[in-house]
Motif scaffolding. Sequence first.
Motif, short mmCIF file in Angstrom:
data_model
loop_
_atom_site.label_atom_id
_atom_site.label_comp_id
_atom_site.label_asym_id
_atom_site.label_seq_id
_atom_site.Cartn_x
_atom_site.Cartn_y
_atom_site.Cartn_z
N ALA A 50 -4.12 -38.23 51.02
CA ALA A 50 -5.09 -39.28 51.31
C ALA A 50 -4.46 -40.29 52.47
CB ALA A 50 -5.18 -40.14 50.02
N GLN A 51 -3.42 -40.13 52.72
CA GLN A 51 -2.60 -41.21 53.63
C GLN A 51 -3.44 -40.62 55.18
OE1 GLN A 51 1.18 -42.68 53.19
NE2 GLN A 51 0.34 -43.12 51.21
N PRO A 52 -3.24 -41.57 56.05
CA PRO A 52 -3.90 -41.07 57.54
C PRO A 52 -2.52 -40.26 57.93
CG PRO A 52 -3.08 -43.31 57.34
CD PRO A 52 -3.11 -43.27 56.00
N ALA A 53 -3.18 -39.45 59.08
CA ALA A 53 -2.21 -38.49 59.54
C ALA A 53 -1.00 -38.91 60.00
CB ALA A 53 -2.89 -37.60 60.39
N HIS A 54 -0.89 -40.22 60.58
CA HIS A 54 0.02 -40.90 61.23
C HIS A 54 -0.05 -42.11 61.30
CE1 HIS A 54 1.44 -37.27 63.24
NE2 HIS A 54 0.33 -37.08 63.63
N PRO A 55 0.92 -42.94 60.60
CA PRO A 55 0.86 -44.40 60.44
C PRO A 55 0.85 -44.86 61.89
CG PRO A 55 3.12 -43.66 60.15
CD PRO A 55 2.25 -42.29 60.35
N PRO A 56 -0.03 -46.40 61.95
CA PRO A 56 -0.17 -46.63 63.36
C PRO A 56 1.31 -47.29 64.08
CG PRO A 56 -1.01 -48.33 61.60
CD PRO A 56 -0.50 -47.07 61.14
N ILE A 57 1.07 -47.00 65.27
CA ILE A 57 2.36 -47.39 66.19
C ILE A 57 2.21 -48.92 66.22
CG2 ILE A 57 3.60 -47.18 68.33
CD1 ILE A 57 1.81 -44.61 68.81
N HIS A 58 3.36 -49.69 65.87
CA HIS A 58 3.26 -51.01 66.07
C HIS A 58 3.90 -51.39 67.40
CE1 HIS A 58 2.00 -51.77 62.01
NE2 HIS A 58 2.78 -50.70 61.44
N GLU B 99 0.80 -43.48 77.59
CA GLU B 99 0.47 -44.72 78.02
C GLU B 99 -1.00 -45.07 78.01
OE1 GLU B 99 1.39 -44.96 82.24
OE2 GLU B 99 0.02 -46.36 82.98
N VAL B 100 -1.38 -46.29 77.59
CA VAL B 100 -2.69 -46.49 77.24
C VAL B 100 -2.89 -48.00 77.66
CG1 VAL B 100 -1.97 -47.61 75.10
CG2 VAL B 100 -4.31 -46.66 75.24
N GLN B 101 -4.25 -48.17 78.27
CA GLN B 101 -4.81 -49.63 78.67
C GLN B 101 -5.47 -50.28 77.60
OE1 GLN B 101 -4.13 -50.18 82.24
NE2 GLN B 101 -3.41 -48.05 82.44
N VAL C 172 -6.09 -50.64 68.19
CA VAL C 172 -6.57 -49.83 69.20
C VAL C 172 -6.66 -48.62 68.79
CG1 VAL C 172 -6.01 -49.19 71.49
CG2 VAL C 172 -5.44 -51.58 70.60
N ALA C 173 -8.04 -48.12 68.67
CA ALA C 173 -8.17 -46.86 68.06
C ALA C 173 -7.47 -45.53 69.05
CB ALA C 173 -9.70 -46.57 67.85
N ALA C 174 -6.74 -44.76 68.37
CA ALA C 174 -6.34 -43.56 69.09
C ALA C 174 -7.22 -42.74 69.86
CB ALA C 174 -5.63 -42.88 67.97
N ARG C 175 -7.06 -42.85 71.21
CA ARG C 175 -7.82 -41.90 72.06
C ARG C 175 -6.90 -41.07 73.04
NH1 ARG C 175 -13.02 -44.96 74.52
NH2 ARG C 175 -11.42 -46.42 74.71
N GLU D 212 -1.16 -50.64 66.64
CA GLU D 212 -1.39 -52.26 66.16
C GLU D 212 -0.54 -52.70 67.20
OE1 GLU D 212 -3.65 -53.02 63.36
OE2 GLU D 212 -2.09 -52.25 61.93
N VAL D 213 -1.28 -53.85 67.59
CA VAL D 213 -0.66 -54.58 68.75
C VAL D 213 -0.53 -56.04 68.31
CG1 VAL D 213 -0.69 -55.30 71.09
CG2 VAL D 213 -1.31 -53.27 70.61
N GLN D 214 0.60 -56.65 68.24
CA GLN D 214 0.49 -58.08 67.85
C GLN D 214 0.68 -58.91 69.19
OE1 GLN D 214 4.00 -59.43 65.53
NE2 GLN D 214 2.75 -60.92 64.59
#
Length: 335
Positions: free
Chosen positions: A81-89, A183-185, A200-203, A210-212
């Motif tokens: 049930a967990q997402p495939a990858h936890p978000p990158i902080h 690398e992501v904008q 920021v959704a993964a594309r 997850e950007v703080q």
Amino acid sequence: MGHDQAFAELGLPKDASEAEIKGAWRRLASRWHPDRNASAQAVARMQRINQAFEAIQRARQDGDSAAEPAPEPPPPAPAQAQPAHPPIHRKLKLTLEEAAAGCIKALRGSFTPTCHHCQGLGHRVLGSRCRRCRGSGTFVRPTAWFGWPGQPEDCEDCGATGIAREPCAPCEGSGTLAEQRYEVQVRIPPGVRDGDLLHVAARRTPADLEVQVGVAAHPLFTLQDDGDLHCRLPVDGFAWMANRSVPVPTLDGVQPLALQRGRQRYELPGLGFPRHHRGPRGAQVVEIEPVFPEKFSTDQDILLDQLIASCAATEPRLAEWQRTLRARERKRPRG
Ligand SMILES: [Zn+2]
Ligand SMILES: [Zn+2]
């Protein structure tokens, strides 16, 4: 296994100390371990001993962490049930100007994905009994020490479960796959505040970001909760007296501010920070501090004298007062 049953299995009273429990487990483990006990019931007995020991330890840990009887804990969520990858902080530092107007920032980094073949465990469970510990979960290293049995240790081959496993081949048992670079904008909307979290959704990245946001303190402006920006500026006292305009810094660049003699607080509507994300902007509140020379120069003195002399000529009230004063002097009795 129930609590009472667990103590009975280890042959202990229910108020046994930690040391007594460990001692009983060691004694029983060295007697019933299949490595030294060939009897048919050894494996089953060893498993019960381990279960009893774990049940007591678990009960004690729960008792330590909850002073009051806690309700039944919810069942743990299944791994699927967990997402495939936890978000990158990630953290992102912005200037106040960037936060106010919004901006686009490039984020680069690397990411080590969890192995999806084994869900990050590093092994595959085979289901059969572990050969090394014969299903007991513990393993006794042979020692030459007067024939005394060594301490039973957790079996490494099966992670002390007693069930056989094999290392996961794609990740070579590490649970993670080869590092990926990304690398992501990231588009930052106008009006983000210090501490805001942006999702920021993964594309273009292997996982969501997850950007703080961190907003750096500004040397001139203090941001208020309602979006107003406060600043305190020194201005030429003579310019203030003369209702002149002075240049004032704003987030949109330098703008003229028409001073009014006697007034020290000014509001510039619409030049503050967005009141909320993408919302209308607050005001810039300017608090001025008129600065006069500590000591006048000779030139300033001459100019001031001229100003003083000219004042009576242009202000009827002052001219009138000076006439009254001279008349009173004349009437004063002398002698
Ligand atoms: Zn794997
Ligand atoms: Zn094992």
